[in-house]
Structures are given as structure tokens and as C-alpha cells.
Design an enzyme around this catalytic site. Structure first.
Site, short mmCIF file in Angstrom:
data_model
loop_
_atom_site.label_atom_id
_atom_site.label_comp_id
_atom_site.label_asym_id
_atom_site.label_seq_id
_atom_site.Cartn_x
_atom_site.Cartn_y
_atom_site.Cartn_z
N TYR A 267 -3.85 -9.76 2.66
CA TYR A 267 -3.57 -8.48 2.01
C TYR A 267 -3.60 -8.55 0.48
CZ TYR A 267 1.17 -10.53 2.16
OH TYR A 267 2.26 -11.36 2.06
N ASP B 47 0.14 -3.53 -13.01
CA ASP B 47 -0.40 -4.56 -12.13
C ASP B 47 -1.30 -3.98 -11.06
OD1 ASP B 47 -0.67 -7.20 -11.22
OD2 ASP B 47 0.94 -6.95 -9.76
N CYS C 202 7.89 17.30 -3.61
CA CYS C 202 8.78 16.26 -4.14
C CYS C 202 9.86 16.86 -5.02
CB CYS C 202 7.99 15.23 -4.94
SG CYS C 202 6.90 14.18 -3.96
N CYS D 162 5.61 4.94 -6.29
CA CYS D 162 4.51 4.49 -7.15
C CYS D 162 3.29 5.42 -7.06
CB CYS D 162 4.10 3.07 -6.76
SG CYS D 162 2.82 2.37 -7.83
#
Length: 388
Positions: free
Chosen positions: A34, A290, A331, A344
């Protein structure tokens, strides 16, 4: 003299940030199924060697300390597999840190590692220099070895356990990072109790979400399903509340409880605005995050612009602020918004029930879990406020 050294603007010493610095780029001694780094762009301008040059290393450390304030600075070494840089690389890094650190500044180093290369020399070094180590371990052997393999297909569980034993023997503080996939999500208590049996003090659960456009679910078969992830966290939470409060820290539980005390989240995925956890590659390239190491999110290079300037760059600020501004109405109206904040942005690829795009793939699971723990969090808040 580089442009970075010529920078004289005052740093924002109150800015909170954490840099994921990649001393060996994407290089790794394993071939985890993964891993999201294979196929990523490779840093440009790297001449000779397979790790960060001493010039870039020193410039990065100097700038990080300059931008990080005067009381504590945290260096977070990531990969790939960061121990591939070799122990002497980190000895040089520590020496540079000590040379540039202000008199009252505490320097802390953390390494995220697969632990397969750790031996007694590493253990002694980590202990002597006060390193904090994050170890990737996906639970008991049958789960860990299903995805975390060597290039020849062999599992790595035994090697990781040896590395973990060495860290414990040398008294090195450590935590476990566990990727939750469709393999281990159905065994929450087996996974959690395994870590308890090891005496692990801190656990972070990382849900695996791999995009696959030709799949009915939009993700790979390895990926965790949202409902399963919510139940996984809830089952462990119930055991943790009953038996382990004050003994084991589970990162997502700690984050949920911060809302009871009116505290801001410490984990970037739950902050309203992100962008404070950029990446510095082995050649000094600075990327927004990242999970966004590609040309569209290359902000600059620390050998040409200071880290402080890059952290405050308009494109970096826009990247972080978009997390909040792009939230769908579903949301914004959610009862657990303050616990989640849309998680995220990389996982916001499904549509809300009203058809609005940008909903997080894991929404169903997070909503289930955060509602599951809300009564406990509310009770903690009530007691903390004096029982009113």
C-alpha cells in the site's frame, strides 16, 4: 551565499509547524503493497549519493531552528525508510542541531521507521540522543505480513519485532503506527490487545484509502470501508474507556477528547485549516504536504528561499485554507464537525447525499465513531467544568 541565507525578515515564532524531512527521499528497503511513494516524482538536482547532502542538511537544520522558536524544536525524519541514510548521517544532524540551537532550546528528534534495520548501535544512539521512534506495525503477524513485505515477498513481522525489542531494551520512547486496511479492520480487539500485550504506550491508527477509478467503490479492495472503520474505532474505544485510560494513548481518542477541554486539535487531519505539515525532500524541495508531493504543490526550495518564507508563502496558505473553505454544506451542518473538520483533503472525493462534491470518503465511519464517543466526551467536559 544562498538566497536563503540572505533572508532577513523576522520569523513568525508563534507559528506551529512540523516538517516531514525526507533524507533519502522515497528509497526504502521494503515493498509494502500500500505504499503511496512508488511512482512519485524524484527530487531534481541531486548529484551523487542517495541521501541529503551535508550542505542541504545544515541549511535545513539552521532554518528550522530559526523558524521554530527558542524553547523547543522538533525534527521529524521520514521516508521512504529514513534509517537508510545511515547512523553517521544522524550523528552529523545532531551535531549541527547542537551547534545552532539557542541556549535554552530543547531539541527533539523523531524518526518514522519500519524498524527492520535497527540494531544495538541504533538503539544506543537513539537512547543517548533522546530520539522518539515511530514504528510501523500493522498488528499480529498474519495482518502485518499481508501488506508489509520485502522485495522478494517475505513478510517483515519478525524483523520489526526484533527492532522493537531493541528499542525497548535501550529504553527508547516509541509509538506504533498501524495502517487499518480491509485485512485487519474486522479484528479490532485482536489488534488492540496485541499492542497491549507488547506494552505499547501510544497507538496511531491510519485508515488505508487507495483511489481506484474503475472500482465500484472508487477504492482498491485493500482499502478500509468507512462503516467498518467506524466500528473498528468504536469497539476499541469501549475497551479503552473500560480498562486503559491513563495507561495507553490512542491518538484519535486523544484528539476527540481535546474538544472536551476546548483545545485545538494537534493532528493536522482534524484541524480546520491545514498546511502546517509540509515536506522537505532530500534536495531541499518544499512541498505542501506528504500526500501532495507533486509538481502542483512544489512551493520552492530551502536553498533558494528560507523555510520561514515557504511556510508563509501565499500558495501554502491557500493550500491550508482551502481545507475549510471547500467543505460541503453536509459537513458544515454536521453535529461532529468540531471533532472531524472534514478530515484530510486527499480523501474528499465522494459526493454528499445532496449531490454536492467534496465529501470525505471516510465520512460515514468518522461520523459513527465520533457520535459513539460523544457521550463520554460530553461527560468529561461536564466534570472538567465543575459538574455543572
Amino acid at each position: 551565499m544562498t538566497k536563503a541565507r540572505e533572508h532577513t525578515e523576522m520569523s513568525d515564532k508563534n507559528r506551529e509547524f512540523q516538517v516531514f524531512v525526507k533524507p533519502v527521499g522515497a528509497r526504502c528497503n521494503l515493498r509494502c503493497s500500500y505504499c503511496y511513494y512508488p511512482g512519485r516524482i524524484q527530487p531534481s538536482g541531486v548529484s551523487g549519493g542517495h541521501w541529503m547532502s551535508d550542505d542541504v542538511l545544515e541549511e535545513y537544520i539552521r532554518q528550522h531552528i530559526d523558524a521554530g522558536g527558542e524553547t523547543e524544536v522538533f525534527f521529524s525524519w521520514h521516508g521512504g525508510e529514513p534509517t537508510l541514510a545511515g547512523i553517521d548521517f544522524y550523528r552529523r544532524a545532531v551535531a549541527i542541531e547542537k551547534r545552532y540551537a539557542p541556549p535554552c532550546c530543547r531539541i527533539v528528534n523523531g524518526i518514522q521507521t519500519n524498524a527492520t534495520l535497527i540494531d544495538d548501535e541504533w538503539g544506543r544512539f537513539f537512547a543517548e540522543e533522546g530520539f522518539y521512534i515511530g514504528v510501523s506495525l500493522d498488528g499480529p503477524e498474519r495482518f502485518h505480513n499481508s501488506n508489509r513485505k520485502r522485495a522478494d515477498g517475505r513478510g517483515t513481522f519478525d524483523a520489526v519485532m526484533r527492532g522493537l525489542d531493541i528499542l525497548r531494551d535501550h529504553g527508547v520512547p516509541h509509538e506504533i503506527l498501524c495502517v487499518i486496511s480491509n485485512d485487519n479492520v474486522h479484528a479490532p480487539l485482536e489488534v488492540y490487545r496485541f499492542y497491549k500485550s507488547l506494552g505499547v504506550p501510544f497507538i496511531t491508527f491510519l485508515p488505508l484509502v487507495e483511489r481506484q477509478s474503475n472500482s465500484p467503490a472508487g477504492v482498491t479492495s485493500r482499502s478500509v470501508r468507512p462503516a467498518d472503520f467506524g466500528e473498528f474505532l468504536s469497539d476499541i474505544f469501549d475497551e479503552w474507556v473500560k480498562n486503559d485510560i491513563g495507561k495507553i494513548k490512542v491518538q484519535i481518542f486523544e484528539e476527540a477528547l481535546r474538544t472536551a477541554f476546548g483545545q485545538e486539535h494537534t493532528l493536522c487531519i482534524f484541524k480546520p485549516v491545514c498546511g502546517a505539515v509540509p515536506v522537505v525532500e532530500m534536495n531541499g524541495d518544499f512541498y505542501s504536504c506528504d500526500h501532495f508531493v507533486d509538481k502542483d504543490y512544489l512551493i520552492g526550495n530551502i536553498m533558494e528561499s528560507s523555510l520561514d518564507t515557504l511556510l508563509g508563502h501565499p500558495r501554502q496558505r491557500s493550500f491550508g485554507e482551502a481545507k475549510k473553505s471547500a467543505l460541503p454544506r453536509y459537513c458544515i451542518d454536521c453535529e461532529v464537525l468540531e471533532m472531524c473538520n472534514g478530515e484530510c483533503p486527499r480523501n474528499r472525493f465522494i459526493t454528499a447525499p445532496d449531490g454536492e462534491p467534496g465529501l470525505n470518503y471516510l465520512c460515514e465511519g468518522y461520523r459513527y465513531f465520533f457520535n459513539h464517543c460523544r457521550p463520554f466526551v460530553s461527560e468529561v467536559a461536564r466534570v472538567w467544568k465543575g459538574g455543572l
